[in-house]
Scaffold this motif. Structure first.
Motif, PDB file in Angstrom:
ATOM      1  N   ALA A  79       0.842  -1.209   0.000  1.00 52.73           N
ATOM      2  CA  ALA A  79       0.000   0.000   0.000  1.00 52.73           C
ATOM      3  C   ALA A  79       0.872   1.251   0.000  1.00 52.73           C
ATOM      4  N   THR A  80       1.892   1.265   0.820  1.00 48.94           N
ATOM      5  CA  THR A  80       2.783   2.420   0.914  1.00 48.94           C
ATOM      6  C   THR A  80       3.518   2.646  -0.407  1.00 48.94           C
ATOM      7  N   ARG A  81       4.016   1.575  -1.008  1.00 48.93           N
ATOM      8  CA  ARG A  81       4.700   1.680  -2.308  1.00 48.93           C
ATOM      9  C   ARG A  81       3.740   2.186  -3.385  1.00 48.93           C
ATOM     10  N   ASP A  82       2.544   1.609  -3.420  1.00 49.19           N
ATOM     11  CA  ASP A  82       1.555   2.020  -4.424  1.00 49.19           C
ATOM     12  C   ASP A  82       1.178   3.488  -4.259  1.00 49.19           C
ATOM     13  N   LEU A  83       0.966   3.911  -3.034  1.00 53.36           N
ATOM     14  CA  LEU A  83       0.607   5.309  -2.791  1.00 53.36           C
ATOM     15  C   LEU A  83       1.732   6.244  -3.221  1.00 53.36           C
ATOM     16  N   ALA A  84       2.971   5.871  -2.900  1.00 55.64           N
ATOM     17  CA  ALA A  84       4.119   6.690  -3.302  1.00 55.64           C
ATOM     18  C   ALA A  84       4.206   6.779  -4.825  1.00 55.64           C
ATOM     19  N   LEU A  85       3.969   5.677  -5.517  1.00 53.19           N
ATOM     20  CA  LEU A  85       4.008   5.674  -6.985  1.00 53.19           C
ATOM     21  C   LEU A  85       2.871   6.523  -7.556  1.00 53.19           C
ATOM     22  N   LEU A  86       1.689   6.431  -6.961  1.00 51.37           N
ATOM     23  CA  LEU A  86       0.552   7.221  -7.432  1.00 51.37           C
ATOM     24  C   LEU A  86       0.810   8.723  -7.259  1.00 51.37           C
ATOM     25  N   VAL A  87       1.495   9.077  -6.182  1.00 47.49           N
ATOM     26  CA  VAL A  87       1.877  10.482  -5.982  1.00 47.49           C
ATOM     27  C   VAL A  87       2.919  10.882  -7.022  1.00 47.49           C
ATOM     28  N   GLU A  88       3.893  10.016  -7.244  1.00 46.50           N
ATOM     29  CA  GLU A  88       4.954  10.294  -8.218  1.00 46.50           C
ATOM     30  C   GLU A  88       4.385  10.465  -9.631  1.00 46.50           C
ATOM     31  N   LEU A  89       3.388   9.656  -9.971  1.00 49.05           N
ATOM     32  CA  LEU A  89       2.759   9.749 -11.289  1.00 49.05           C
ATOM     33  C   LEU A  89       1.887  11.001 -11.423  1.00 49.05           C
ATOM     34  N   GLY A  90       1.468  11.536 -10.290  1.00 50.70           N
ATOM     35  CA  GLY A  90       0.586  12.704 -10.317  1.00 50.70           C
ATOM     36  C   GLY A  90      -0.879  12.346 -10.195  1.00 50.70           C
ATOM     37  N   CYS A  91      -1.175  11.095  -9.860  1.00 56.76           N
ATOM     38  CA  CYS A  91      -2.562  10.659  -9.690  1.00 56.76           C
ATOM     39  C   CYS A  91      -3.136  11.137  -8.365  1.00 56.76           C
ATOM     40  N   LEU A  92      -2.306  11.160  -7.341  1.00 56.11           N
ATOM     41  CA  LEU A  92      -2.717  11.569  -6.000  1.00 56.11           C
ATOM     42  C   LEU A  92      -1.804  12.684  -5.523  1.00 56.11           C
ATOM     43  N   TYR A  93      -2.285  13.416  -4.526  1.00 54.13           N
ATOM     44  CA  TYR A  93      -1.432  14.378  -3.839  1.00 54.13           C
ATOM     45  C   TYR A  93      -1.602  14.177  -2.342  1.00 54.13           C
ATOM     46  N   GLN A  94      -0.559  14.520  -1.619  1.00 50.45           N
ATOM     47  CA  GLN A  94      -0.577  14.325  -0.172  1.00 50.45           C
ATOM     48  C   GLN A  94      -1.332  15.467   0.502  1.00 50.45           C
ATOM     49  N   LEU A  95      -2.259  15.096   1.369  1.00 53.46           N
ATOM     50  CA  LEU A  95      -2.968  16.070   2.176  1.00 53.46           C
ATOM     51  C   LEU A  95      -2.081  16.463   3.347  1.00 53.46           C
ATOM     52  N   GLU A  96      -2.532  17.396   4.146  1.00 50.98           N
ATOM     53  CA  GLU A  96      -1.754  17.813   5.320  1.00 50.98           C
ATOM     54  C   GLU A  96      -1.461  16.629   6.220  1.00 50.98           C
ATOM     55  N   GLY A  97      -0.401  16.756   6.963  1.00 45.70           N
ATOM     56  CA  GLY A  97      -0.023  15.689   7.887  1.00 45.70           C
ATOM     57  C   GLY A  97       1.092  14.856   7.303  1.00 45.70           C
ATOM     58  N   GLY A  98       1.446  13.858   8.027  1.00 44.64           N
ATOM     59  CA  GLY A  98       2.514  12.992   7.572  1.00 44.64           C
ATOM     60  C   GLY A  98       2.658  11.823   8.515  1.00 44.64           C
ATOM     61  N   GLY A  99       3.664  11.028   8.283  1.00 43.51           N
ATOM     62  CA  GLY A  99       3.903   9.864   9.114  1.00 43.51           C
ATOM     63  C   GLY A  99       2.781   8.851   9.000  1.00 43.51           C
ATOM     64  N   ARG A 100       2.349   8.346  10.140  1.00 41.04           N
ATOM     65  CA  ARG A 100       1.310   7.323  10.148  1.00 41.04           C
ATOM     66  C   ARG A 100      -0.038   7.853   9.663  1.00 41.04           C
ATOM     67  N   ASN A 101      -0.244   9.152   9.796  1.00 37.29           N
ATOM     68  CA  ASN A 101      -1.531   9.738   9.426  1.00 37.29           C
ATOM     69  C   ASN A 101      -1.534  10.366   8.037  1.00 37.29           C
ATOM     70  N   THR A 102      -0.571  10.031   7.209  1.00 42.22           N
ATOM     71  CA  THR A 102      -0.509  10.598   5.869  1.00 42.22           C
ATOM     72  C   THR A 102      -1.725  10.146   5.086  1.00 42.22           C
ATOM     73  N   ARG A 103      -2.348  11.123   4.454  1.00 45.53           N
ATOM     74  CA  ARG A 103      -3.536  10.849   3.654  1.00 45.53           C
ATOM     75  C   ARG A 103      -3.367  11.512   2.296  1.00 45.53           C
ATOM     76  N   TYR A 104      -4.073  10.953   1.324  1.00 45.91           N
ATOM     77  CA  TYR A 104      -3.946  11.399  -0.061  1.00 45.91           C
ATOM     78  C   TYR A 104      -5.333  11.610  -0.660  1.00 45.91           C
ATOM     79  N   ASP A 105      -5.347  12.417  -1.718  1.00 40.83           N
ATOM     80  CA  ASP A 105      -6.592  12.627  -2.452  1.00 40.83           C
ATOM     81  C   ASP A 105      -6.270  12.664  -3.944  1.00 40.83           C
ATOM     82  N   LEU A 106      -7.307  12.501  -4.759  1.00 43.62           N
ATOM     83  CA  LEU A 106      -7.123  12.519  -6.193  1.00 43.62           C
ATOM     84  C   LEU A 106      -6.611  13.874  -6.670  1.00 43.62           C
ATOM     85  N   ALA A 107      -5.676  13.837  -7.577  1.00 47.45           N
ATOM     86  CA  ALA A 107      -5.111  15.071  -8.135  1.00 47.45           C
ATOM     87  C   ALA A 107      -5.826  15.393  -9.435  1.00 47.45           C
ATOM     88  N   ILE A 108      -7.074  15.823  -9.307  1.00 48.34           N
ATOM     89  CA  ILE A 108      -7.827  16.189 -10.525  1.00 48.34           C
ATOM     90  C   ILE A 108      -8.297  17.613 -10.411  1.00 48.34           C
TER      91      ILE A 108
END
Length: 134
Positions: free
Chosen positions: A105-134
């Motif tokens: 899950a962590t690898r997939d999320l990092a790749l999705l961010v790298e591709l530009g599909c998702l962006y990281q919301l506020e926060g980080g660490g264990r509570n890192t959350r993402y949303d669609l980059a549209i």
């Protein structure tokens, strides 16, 4: 769509309807209310069309780059509609939707961010959350 707006504004709708149904021929307040209701429906419809176009552009751009697991998660995010996934998606939610390990899950999320599909919301660490980059 109009019936959804009436449901959202049910109390005001029936109040204006009752006032317009009285013995007076003055239905100005009803007309004003109904015009506002119609405008609200048009704005909601415009938002929905824009969301649908963004969704189509997204799939055109990224569909060939995503694994079946990532596609499944992205589809679930889109199912949440234009309001989005409440609180974004975390690694834990990703694990549940994709039925995978935390590392995957962590690898997939990092790749999705790298591709530009998702962006990281506020926060980080264990509570890192993402949303669609549209």
């Amino acid at each position: 769509m109009p019936s959804n707006q009436i449901i959202k504004n049910k109390k005001a709708y029936y109040q204006h309807l009752a006032e317009a149904s009285q013995y007076s021929l003055n239905i100005t307040n009803w007309i004003i209310f109904f015009c506002h209701l119609i405008l609200s429906v048009q704005l909601d419809t415009k938002d929905l069309v824009q969301f649908t176009l963004k969704k189509a552009r997204f799939w055109t751009q990224y569909s060939d780059l995503l694994s079946p697991r990532q596609t499944k998660v992205i589809k679930r995010l889109f199912e949440a509609g234009k309001e989005g996934f409440v609180g974004g998606i975390s690694a834990k939610k990703y694990m549940i939707i994709a039925d995978c390990s935390k590392a995957t899950a962590t690898r997939d999320l990092a790749l999705l961010v790298e591709l530009g599909c998702l962006y990281q919301l506020e926060g980080g660490g264990r509570n890192t959350r993402y949303d669609l980059a549209i």
